[in-house]
Design a protein around this motif. Structure first.
Motif, PDB file in Angstrom:
ATOM      1  N   VAL A  62       0.842  -1.202   0.000  1.00 44.55           N
ATOM      2  CA  VAL A  62       0.000   0.000   0.000  1.00 44.55           C
ATOM      3  C   VAL A  62       0.876   1.250   0.000  1.00 44.55           C
ATOM      4  CG1 VAL A  62      -1.654   1.341   1.359  1.00 44.55           C
ATOM      5  CG2 VAL A  62      -1.973  -1.125   1.099  1.00 44.55           C
ATOM      6  N   ASP A  63       1.922   1.252   0.824  1.00 45.87           N
ATOM      7  CA  ASP A  63       2.832   2.405   0.861  1.00 45.87           C
ATOM      8  C   ASP A  63       3.526   2.606  -0.480  1.00 45.87           C
ATOM      9  OD1 ASP A  63       2.215   2.927   3.473  1.00 45.87           O
ATOM     10  OD2 ASP A  63       3.911   1.808   4.314  1.00 45.87           O
ATOM     11  N   MET A  64       3.941   1.508  -1.114  1.00 49.59           N
ATOM     12  CA  MET A  64       4.597   1.602  -2.425  1.00 49.59           C
ATOM     13  C   MET A  64       3.669   2.231  -3.455  1.00 49.59           C
ATOM     14  SD  MET A  64       6.721  -1.874  -3.220  1.00 49.59           S
ATOM     15  CE  MET A  64       8.301  -2.233  -2.469  1.00 49.59           C
ATOM     16  N   VAL A  65       2.427   1.777  -3.473  1.00 45.58           N
ATOM     17  CA  VAL A  65       1.452   2.300  -4.435  1.00 45.58           C
ATOM     18  C   VAL A  65       1.274   3.799  -4.246  1.00 45.58           C
ATOM     19  CG1 VAL A  65      -1.000   2.281  -5.046  1.00 45.58           C
ATOM     20  CG2 VAL A  65       0.241   0.121  -4.788  1.00 45.58           C
ATOM     21  N   ASN A  66       1.167   4.221  -2.988  1.00 45.73           N
ATOM     22  CA  ASN A  66       0.990   5.648  -2.709  1.00 45.73           C
ATOM     23  C   ASN A  66       2.230   6.455  -3.072  1.00 45.73           C
ATOM     24  OD1 ASN A  66      -1.633   5.424  -1.713  1.00 45.73           O
ATOM     25  ND2 ASN A  66      -0.932   4.969   0.364  1.00 45.73           N
ATOM     26  N   THR A  67       3.396   5.935  -2.703  1.00 51.74           N
ATOM     27  CA  THR A  67       4.651   6.651  -2.954  1.00 51.74           C
ATOM     28  C   THR A  67       4.889   6.867  -4.450  1.00 51.74           C
ATOM     29  OG1 THR A  67       5.658   5.764  -0.943  1.00 51.74           O
ATOM     30  CG2 THR A  67       7.162   6.568  -2.653  1.00 51.74           C
ATOM     31  N   HIS A  68       4.645   5.824  -5.251  1.00 49.58           N
ATOM     32  CA  HIS A  68       4.942   5.901  -6.687  1.00 49.58           C
ATOM     33  C   HIS A  68       3.741   6.356  -7.508  1.00 49.58           C
ATOM     34  CE1 HIS A  68       8.886   4.040  -6.253  1.00 49.58           C
ATOM     35  NE2 HIS A  68       8.358   3.099  -5.499  1.00 49.58           N
ATOM     36  N   GLU A  69       2.611   6.623  -6.824  1.00 48.21           N
ATOM     37  CA  GLU A  69       1.380   6.980  -7.536  1.00 48.21           C
ATOM     38  C   GLU A  69       1.067   5.962  -8.626  1.00 48.21           C
ATOM     39  OE1 GLU A  69       1.489  11.029  -8.856  1.00 48.21           O
ATOM     40  OE2 GLU A  69       1.474  11.832  -6.814  1.00 48.21           O
ATOM     41  N   ALA A  70       1.211   4.698  -8.262  1.00 47.69           N
ATOM     42  CA  ALA A  70       0.936   3.605  -9.200  1.00 47.69           C
ATOM     43  C   ALA A  70      -0.568   3.405  -9.343  1.00 47.69           C
ATOM     44  CB  ALA A  70       1.595   2.321  -8.708  1.00 47.69           C
ATOM     45  N   ASN A  71      -0.965   2.921 -10.497  1.00 47.17           N
ATOM     46  CA  ASN A  71      -2.382   2.613 -10.704  1.00 47.17           C
ATOM     47  C   ASN A  71      -2.624   1.140 -11.007  1.00 47.17           C
ATOM     48  OD1 ASN A  71      -1.350   2.468 -13.269  1.00 47.17           O
ATOM     49  ND2 ASN A  71      -2.624   4.108 -14.122  1.00 47.17           N
ATOM     50  N   THR A  72      -1.557   0.337 -10.993  1.00 50.62           N
ATOM     51  CA  THR A  72      -1.678  -1.080 -11.311  1.00 50.62           C
ATOM     52  C   THR A  72      -0.755  -1.892 -10.407  1.00 50.62           C
ATOM     53  OG1 THR A  72      -2.066  -0.497 -13.630  1.00 50.62           O
ATOM     54  CG2 THR A  72      -1.544  -2.798 -13.168  1.00 50.62           C
ATOM     55  N   VAL A  73      -1.237  -3.028  -9.937  1.00 53.30           N
ATOM     56  CA  VAL A  73      -0.427  -3.992  -9.193  1.00 53.30           C
ATOM     57  C   VAL A  73      -0.524  -5.322  -9.932  1.00 53.30           C
ATOM     58  CG1 VAL A  73      -0.250  -5.348  -7.069  1.00 53.30           C
ATOM     59  CG2 VAL A  73      -0.612  -2.878  -6.945  1.00 53.30           C
ATOM     60  N   ILE A  74       0.637  -5.909 -10.237  1.00 52.36           N
ATOM     61  CA  ILE A  74       0.661  -7.155 -11.011  1.00 52.36           C
ATOM     62  C   ILE A  74       1.336  -8.240 -10.189  1.00 52.36           C
ATOM     63  CG2 ILE A  74       1.308  -8.249 -13.185  1.00 52.36           C
ATOM     64  CD1 ILE A  74       1.539  -5.443 -14.402  1.00 52.36           C
ATOM     65  N   CYS A  75       0.612  -9.320  -9.928  1.00 52.39           N
ATOM     66  CA  CYS A  75       1.146 -10.459  -9.179  1.00 52.39           C
ATOM     67  C   CYS A  75       1.801 -11.440 -10.139  1.00 52.39           C
ATOM     68  CB  CYS A  75       0.036 -11.152  -8.402  1.00 52.39           C
ATOM     69  SG  CYS A  75      -0.785 -10.071  -7.208  1.00 52.39           S
ATOM     70  N   ASP A  76       2.912 -12.043  -9.714  1.00 56.10           N
ATOM     71  CA  ASP A  76       3.686 -12.905 -10.599  1.00 56.10           C
ATOM     72  C   ASP A  76       3.080 -14.293 -10.755  1.00 56.10           C
ATOM     73  OD1 ASP A  76       5.877 -13.276 -12.313  1.00 56.10           O
ATOM     74  OD2 ASP A  76       6.992 -14.335 -10.744  1.00 56.10           O
ATOM     75  N   ASP A  77       2.131 -14.639  -9.911  1.00 53.68           N
ATOM     76  CA  ASP A  77       1.445 -15.933 -10.014  1.00 53.68           C
ATOM     77  C   ASP A  77      -0.031 -15.686 -10.287  1.00 53.68           C
ATOM     78  OD1 ASP A  77       3.637 -17.928  -8.912  1.00 53.68           O
ATOM     79  OD2 ASP A  77       3.597 -16.236  -7.517  1.00 53.68           O
ATOM     80  N   GLU A  78      -0.696 -16.704 -10.808  1.00 54.35           N
ATOM     81  CA  GLU A  78      -2.121 -16.562 -11.064  1.00 54.35           C
ATOM     82  C   GLU A  78      -2.862 -16.442  -9.733  1.00 54.35           C
ATOM     83  OE1 GLU A  78      -5.366 -19.286 -13.314  1.00 54.35           O
ATOM     84  OE2 GLU A  78      -3.632 -18.645 -14.517  1.00 54.35           O
ATOM     85  N   ILE A  79      -3.710 -15.454  -9.607  1.00 54.64           N
ATOM     86  CA  ILE A  79      -4.436 -15.225  -8.365  1.00 54.64           C
ATOM     87  C   ILE A  79      -5.912 -15.544  -8.548  1.00 54.64           C
ATOM     88  CG2 ILE A  79      -2.836 -13.514  -7.449  1.00 54.64           C
ATOM     89  CD1 ILE A  79      -4.696 -11.307  -8.450  1.00 54.64           C
ATOM     90  N   THR A  80      -6.564 -15.843  -7.437  1.00 54.68           N
ATOM     91  CA  THR A  80      -7.981 -16.165  -7.462  1.00 54.68           C
ATOM     92  C   THR A  80      -8.824 -14.899  -7.394  1.00 54.68           C
ATOM     93  OG1 THR A  80      -8.143 -16.305  -5.051  1.00 54.68           O
ATOM     94  CG2 THR A  80      -7.485 -18.312  -6.226  1.00 54.68           C
ATOM     95  N   GLN A  81     -10.116 -15.071  -7.634  1.00 53.89           N
ATOM     96  CA  GLN A  81     -11.040 -13.938  -7.526  1.00 53.89           C
ATOM     97  C   GLN A  81     -11.005 -13.377  -6.110  1.00 53.89           C
ATOM     98  OE1 GLN A  81     -15.116 -15.015  -8.077  1.00 53.89           O
ATOM     99  NE2 GLN A  81     -15.872 -12.938  -7.797  1.00 53.89           N
TER     100      GLN A  81
END
Length: 455
Positions: A100-119
């Motif tokens: 969460v801190d990373m997203v706020n610091t970099h003003e990111a709008n996307t998070v991508i997980c390296d493995d397939e995630i569930t709903q």
């Protein structure tokens, strides 16, 4: 200043956000190809027991290259070491707060997980990160790349099918557009009595999957006819397989003097491309390039592209092309082997080709030669090693076919030409009756020469 996310209760993000009866939320699709200004944070979990041979950090580096292919900016990466992936949030609570801190610091709008995630994992991550943050996984990213690069009708059908199969278990009431865009418009459409929005979307998705499967069966039938024609011609068939961006299309051009478009991007080639190549003996063979492989290649894509990948399965010789300049060459070879096993392409003659030899220093080349003594080193860019590769192809081709002695009458020049075009001729002499030759060829060619076989 980084943008602020809505206040979230970090103690409750592990709860299932999509209990039965909950109203499905409206949210933009996970796809990001429509907005290439995305700024992403990449997230991986190192369990120490991944099926992929790449380390967690190497896998995230590859994920970053996938992002680069779409023009997505990678602002930061986060890796957590855990015994197993968290079933509710993919990563643990502490790392989630860090994310969460990373997203706020970099003003990111996307998070991508390296493995397939569930709903469930996706929904919980979205709750923690904020509704405006798009959460997706490696599979969704690869599907976006395929969607961007698909140009032929077959390729587009295959990508749409794979995407629907991936999305179906993750539906959250966001696919009503299928009724209008894919199923002939919304006129007369009504939900059934008591049918929820989510149930309707699932029904529409399943219907579209059925339609796409039927269309692809017809395309597959056409492809089988084409392959049958090539088989009956007796032409020896070579297929290029390998890790994406290993230089397969460049090698195809170099071997066949073609001008197939080449891009320095992952998955630039999706559709099978076949060209003719002449061996040192003047014998002609076909060379087919198709989609590249990658670590953690989504199962949905392997299945959707199975008819295309059958070009690899049915080839007489499989060239496994790898990037000699990569530090992960062993892992790439293993990843390709896994996909080939999944599509039952293990019975072909196989030759390892280490491409980009012009980028390998002498010390590294010695290491690779020791590790892979049967491999052929080439540079598709400079042409180094191409003649040796053609010679090895011919050796393998000839070794798989017993020699046959034929005496062809002088008035059957067409069969002499056939022998030179589709067979290897080791000896030729002339007698009063005609041309005496020793040839090695596939059975369809031998069948056409059968009446002139002599002992």
């Amino acid at each position: 200043m980084g943008k602020k996310n809505p206040t979230t209760n970090m103690d409750t993000v592990e709860e299932d956000l999509h209990d039965a009866g909950a109203e499905p939320r409206q949210k933009k699709t996970h796809h990001i190809v429509e907005n290439i200004r995305d700024v992403a944070i990449l997230v991986g979990v190192d369990t120490g027991k991944s099926a992929a041979k790449l380390s967690a950090s190497e896998s995230l580096e590859e994920l970053a290259r996938l992002c680069e292919t779409l023009g997505v900016t990678v602002a930061d990466k986060l890796i957590q070491k855990r015994e197993r992936i968290h079933p509710g949030t993919y990563i643990g609570k502490g790392k989630l707060e860090e994310l969460v801190d990373m997203v706020n610091t970099h003003e990111a709008n996307t998070v991508i997980c390296d493995d397939e995630i569930t709903q469930r994992q996706q929904g919980n991550l979205e709750k923690a990160l904020g509704e405006e943050i798009v959460v997706m996984d490696r599979t969704a990213l690869i599907l976006d790349i395929f969607a961007l690069h698909a140009t032929t009708r077959e390729g587009k059908l295959q990508v749409e099918l794979a995407t629907l199969q991936y999305e179906l278990p993750r539906l959250r009431g966001k696919w009503t557009h299928l009724e209008k865009e894919k199923l002939g418009g919304g006129v007369g459409f009504r939900f059934g009595m008591g049918e929820s929005q989510l149930e309707a979307d699932r029904r529409l998705a399943r219907r579209r999957i059925g339609e796409l499967s039927d269309m692809l069966k017809k395309v597959e039938a056409e492809r089988k006819v084409q392959r049958g024609r090539r088989e009956r011609s007796g032409i020896y068939r070579v297929a290029l397989a390998g890790y994406t961006n290993a230089g397969k299309s460049t090698l195809l051009n170099a071997l066949t003097h073609s001008d197939v478009l080449v891009y320095d991007k992952l998955f630039a080639t999706l559709d099978a491309t076949t060209r003719e190549m002449e061996l040192p003996s003047k014998r002609k063979v076909t060379v087919t390039d198709t989609v590249g492989f990658i670590s953690k290649l989504p199962h949905e894509l392997v299945q959707a592209f199975k008819s295309t990948l059958e070009e690899v399965c049915e080839a007489d010789l499989l060239l496994d092309i790898c990037d000699g300049s990569s530090d992960q060459i062993a892992e790439q070879i293993e990843s390709v082997a896994q996909v080939l096993e999944e599509i039952d392409a293990q019975t072909n003659d196989n030759l390892l080709v280490i491409n980009k030899s012009d980028l390998i220093d002498p010390g590294r080349r010695e290491e690779l030669t020791a590790a892979y003594p049967e491999a052929v080193f080439v540079s598709a860019l400079t042409g180094d090693g191409l003649l040796k590769l053609k010679e090895r192809i011919e050796e393998i081709c000839v070794a798989s076919q017993p020699p046959v002695r034929v005496l062809i009458p002088f008035d059957r020049g067409d069969l002499v030409q056939l022998a030179y075009d589709a067979a290897s001729v080791s000896e030729e002499s002339f007698t009063e009756e005609g041309t005496l030759m020793i040839v090695q060829a596939k059975q369809p060619v031998i069948s056409r020469l059968e009446e002139f076989i002599v002992t």
